[in-house]
Each structure stands twice: as C-alpha cells, then as structure tokens.
Design an enzyme around this catalytic site. Structure first.
Site, PDB file in Angstrom:
ATOM      1  N   ARG A  60       3.845   0.801  -1.975  1.00 53.75           N
ATOM      2  CA  ARG A  60       2.483   0.710  -2.495  1.00 53.75           C
ATOM      3  C   ARG A  60       1.515   0.720  -1.318  1.00 53.75           C
ATOM      4  O   ARG A  60       1.360  -0.267  -0.616  1.00 53.75           O
ATOM      5  CB  ARG A  60       2.327  -0.562  -3.331  1.00 53.75           C
ATOM      6  CG  ARG A  60       0.891  -0.865  -3.699  1.00 53.75           C
ATOM      7  CD  ARG A  60       0.771  -1.929  -4.776  1.00 53.75           C
ATOM      8  NE  ARG A  60       1.453  -3.173  -4.465  1.00 53.75           N
ATOM      9  CZ  ARG A  60       0.963  -4.132  -3.679  1.00 53.75           C
ATOM     10  NH1 ARG A  60      -0.199  -3.965  -3.069  1.00 53.75           N
ATOM     11  NH2 ARG A  60       1.634  -5.259  -3.487  1.00 53.75           N
TER      12      ARG A  60
ATOM     13  N   HIS B 285      -2.250  -4.254  -5.011  1.00 56.07           N
ATOM     14  CA  HIS B 285      -1.571  -4.392  -6.309  1.00 56.07           C
ATOM     15  C   HIS B 285      -2.535  -4.027  -7.427  1.00 56.07           C
ATOM     16  O   HIS B 285      -2.212  -3.248  -8.326  1.00 56.07           O
ATOM     17  CB  HIS B 285      -1.070  -5.825  -6.479  1.00 56.07           C
ATOM     18  CG  HIS B 285      -0.425  -6.079  -7.794  1.00 56.07           C
ATOM     19  ND1 HIS B 285       0.821  -5.587  -8.127  1.00 56.07           N
ATOM     20  CD2 HIS B 285      -0.835  -6.775  -8.871  1.00 56.07           C
ATOM     21  CE1 HIS B 285       1.140  -5.964  -9.348  1.00 56.07           C
ATOM     22  NE2 HIS B 285       0.144  -6.681  -9.821  1.00 56.07           N
TER      23      HIS B 285
ATOM     24  N   TYR C  78      -1.008 -10.522   3.284  1.00 54.86           N
ATOM     25  CA  TYR C  78       0.419 -10.823   3.186  1.00 54.86           C
ATOM     26  C   TYR C  78       1.338  -9.740   3.739  1.00 54.86           C
ATOM     27  O   TYR C  78       2.551  -9.893   3.710  1.00 54.86           O
ATOM     28  CB  TYR C  78       0.808 -11.135   1.729  1.00 54.86           C
ATOM     29  CG  TYR C  78       0.453 -10.053   0.724  1.00 54.86           C
ATOM     30  CD1 TYR C  78       1.247  -8.908   0.570  1.00 54.86           C
ATOM     31  CD2 TYR C  78      -0.651 -10.172  -0.094  1.00 54.86           C
ATOM     32  CE1 TYR C  78       0.931  -7.927  -0.344  1.00 54.86           C
ATOM     33  CE2 TYR C  78      -0.979  -9.190  -1.032  1.00 54.86           C
ATOM     34  CZ  TYR C  78      -0.177  -8.074  -1.151  1.00 54.86           C
ATOM     35  OH  TYR C  78      -0.503  -7.101  -2.067  1.00 54.86           O
TER      36      TYR C  78
END
Length: 387
Positions: free
Chosen positions: A281, A285, A294
């Site tokens: 990705r 998200h 993160y």
C-alpha cells in the site's frame, strides 16, 4: 495447482519474514519483472497477446486516476473519507479481468479497480464515500456486490453464495457459459478476523466454488504483517485443506494468470483456492490515516521501484509495442475521466431525509411507523419557519 507444504520456521519472526519473504519469497509467481522483462512459470502461463497487455496498462492508469481524483476530492471536503489503492492496481485489474460475466464478486471497501472492470461507474463509488447513498449500483447488473465495511464479513457472504450456485447446478457442468465461480476480496488485516476463518472452514467442508483473494499490502492500518501471522498467508490454506498460492501482486500478468486458474478450478467443481497477492500500500489506509507515523520512508521508496504501471510501460516500450501516441492517448483519457469525476461528484444530489425509512423493512413495524411520522412532523416545522 498443488497444495502448498508448510515449511519449518523457528521462533524468531525475523526467520519467517527475512529478506526473501519480504520480496515475496522463492515461491512467488511472477511473469513480468519490475524491469519489464517477461518470465516463464512451470504452472501458470499468461495466455493473452500484447494488445491485452496494452489494455491492462490502460486499465491501471485509469484506476489510479480514479484513486487520485477521489483522494483530492476528499482533501477538498467533497468526500467524507476515501480508501486508497495506490500501488495495488495490478492486483485488482489482473483479478478483475480474469472474471467471466457469470462470476460473482464480493468486495471489501478498496476494490475500485475491480469495480471498474465490472462496469461500475466510479461516481457510484464516490457517492458512497460522499455519504449521499449506500452504494448506488445494482449488484445484479454486473455481479459485483456492494462494498463491505465490516471487516471480513464478505467472505462468509461469498461462501454462502458459492454454495448456492453449487446447488443450482452452475458448477462442474462443462458448459463455459454456465459454470460460475465466486471471488471474495479482502486484505491481510481481515485475514485475522474470525469471519474469514469460518468462511475457509465452510468453503473447504462443502467444496464451495470460491476464490479467496487476499491483497497483502503488508499493513492492517498501522499493524505490520509480522504481527498477524508467523507464516506466509498463502500457507494458511493448507490447514483448511485447499490450495494456496502467492503471486506478485504488482505483476498484472501473473495476477491475471493465477486468478484465472483459481477461478477455473472453482468452476470445474474442485473447490476453493486462496490467492495471496503480495503487494504494498503506497498510500494511506484511508484519508484519515498518516502512514508516516508507523512505517519507514525507505520501505516506500523500495516499493516505488516495483510500481505495477511502470513495469508494464517498460515492457511495452522496450519491445516497441507502444509509442508516445499510445501513452498520450491513455493520459488524455485519464484527464477526461478526472474531469468527469470532479464535476460529477459535486453534482451528486443529496438524499432526501425521509429516504432512510424506505429500505429498512419489507413490512413496516409499528415502532418504525411512529418514528417515521414523528420525523416527518419535525421536518415540517422547518418548512413552516420559512413560510
């Protein structure tokens, strides 16, 4: 397609997700390298011509444009939220183009490329994320179900539907126009859900004609894949009794070939298959997420070199199969699509407040009738105040 064999792993997660696994591992099915070079695989072959590959390139460019425009619309306050697919175009287009008209798709909330392949107007997707409808397309028009927000629930829906067409005699007849399969899309995060594992059990027990297509983009929001499983996801299929295969999810040729084989296996009455499309990705998200909190920027840069669109363009260019005129025409079409989405999104009508009562029950219960009449009376007070 053979059932995978589980390897022996030590207790250290680094041994499970070492450098080879981070690049897909030695059992990764790949037919087109990141440099745009074709490869052969002993079990899976791409059986279409170069014109089809040019079509795949166009599909991926347009799908990326849908994603780009929707993200921009959200940033401008026109959408409430948007689930991005940047970097996952090959996984979705390869799987979407492997379908036959009679096959049925159960998506999650990120399958914009699959929706495009099934003929769903992207404006219908925007309407859902704008909050003006609950998904305005008719699933019966294109065998593409409504988006599912409840994580993993669609895998149970898909398995149940697959068991239904099995009992309707639409599996294993040998008639290519009748035999059908079902595909359920979900992500690596959803693979940890109980619904998904229950779907695996039912599909295996009843030999249901369903393909479980997992886009492993390696992040369940902010949770990395090594926190979710101690073995590669595709090897989980062995424990449920059906085949699993890992494909390069940034390779549209390989994704198409593997998904086509899995769907045909289901149509022939040989039961379920787990396909793990190993991808990444590139974006967030959703547009409410900040991935810089993160994950490392170096990882993103590493995966940019595996861009699914760039590798197809490299193949077409190095082999003299497409010129600047072709690429320019695709870009012009993408610009037209972008304009259509921008203007069309802003023109989507707001729902009427009373519409929320229209599709709740087949027979209206007394409690709902009272609520509906009370709300209607409340709305009338606004009309009176403006009279």
């Amino acid at each position: 397609m053979q059932v995978t064999h589980q390897s022996e792993f030590g207790p250290d997660l680094a041994e499970v997700f070492g450098p080879s696994q981070q690049d897909g591992g030695p059992e990764l099915v790949q037919l087109l390298t990141p440099e745009g070079e074709r490869r052969e695989h002993p079990e899976f072959a791409f059986d279409l011509d170069d014109e089809a590959i040019k079509g795949f390139y166009r599909d991926m460019v347009l799908t990326r444009r849908i994603d780009t425009e929707a993200t921009a619309l959200q940033r401008h306050g026109e959408l409430g939220i948007w689930a991005q697919l940047l970097g996952q175009e090959a996984a979705q287009i390869g799987a979407g183009r492997a379908l036959r008209p009679q096959d049925y798709v159960f998506p999650t909330y990120r399958e914009h490329g699959v929706a495009y392949c099934r003929g769903v107007d992207p404006l219908n997707l925007l309407g859902l994320f704008r909050g003006v409808d609950h998904g305005a397309w008719n699933p019966n028009d294109n065998n593409f179900g409504l988006y599912t927000i409840v994580i993993g629930a669609q895998t149970l829906h898909a398995t149940g539907y697959a068991m239904g067409i099995q009992r309707d005699g639409a599996v294993g007849t040998g008639d290519p126009d009748r035999d059908a399969a079902v595909i359920a899309h979900f992500g690596d995060g959803a693979s940890s859900q109980g619904d998904v594992n229950e779907a695996f059990i039912f599909a295996a027990s009843y030999n249901a004609p369903v393909v479980f297509f997992c886009q492993n983009n390696q992040w369940a929001i902010s949770e990395p894949i090594e926190r979710q499983t101690r073995i590669p996801l595709y090897q989980r299929a062995l424990g449920f009794g059906f085949p699993g295969v890992r494909v390069d999810g940034n390779d549209v040729l390989a994704t198409y070939a593997v998904t086509k084989a899995a769907l045909q296996r289901a149509r022939d009455g040989q039961g379920p298959t787990f396909v793990e499309a190993y991808t990444y990705r590139m974006g967030a998200h959703t547009t409410t997420d900040d991935p810089t909190r993160y994950r490392l920027s170096d990882d993103v840069e590493h995966w940019k070199l595996k861009d699914p669109i760039a590798r197809v363009k490299a193949y077409l260019t190095r082999n003299g199969l497409a010129d600047d005129a072709f690429f320019g025409a695709v870009e012009d079409e993408a610009n037209e699509l972008g304009h259509h989405l921008r203007e069309g999104c802003k023109a989507l009508p707001d729902p009427k407040p009373m519409d929320m009562f229209a599709h709740v029950y087949a027979e209206e219960p007394e409690e709902l009738r009272i609520q509906r009449e009370g709300f209607a009376a409340y709305l009338e007070t606004f009309e009176e105040s403006h009279a």
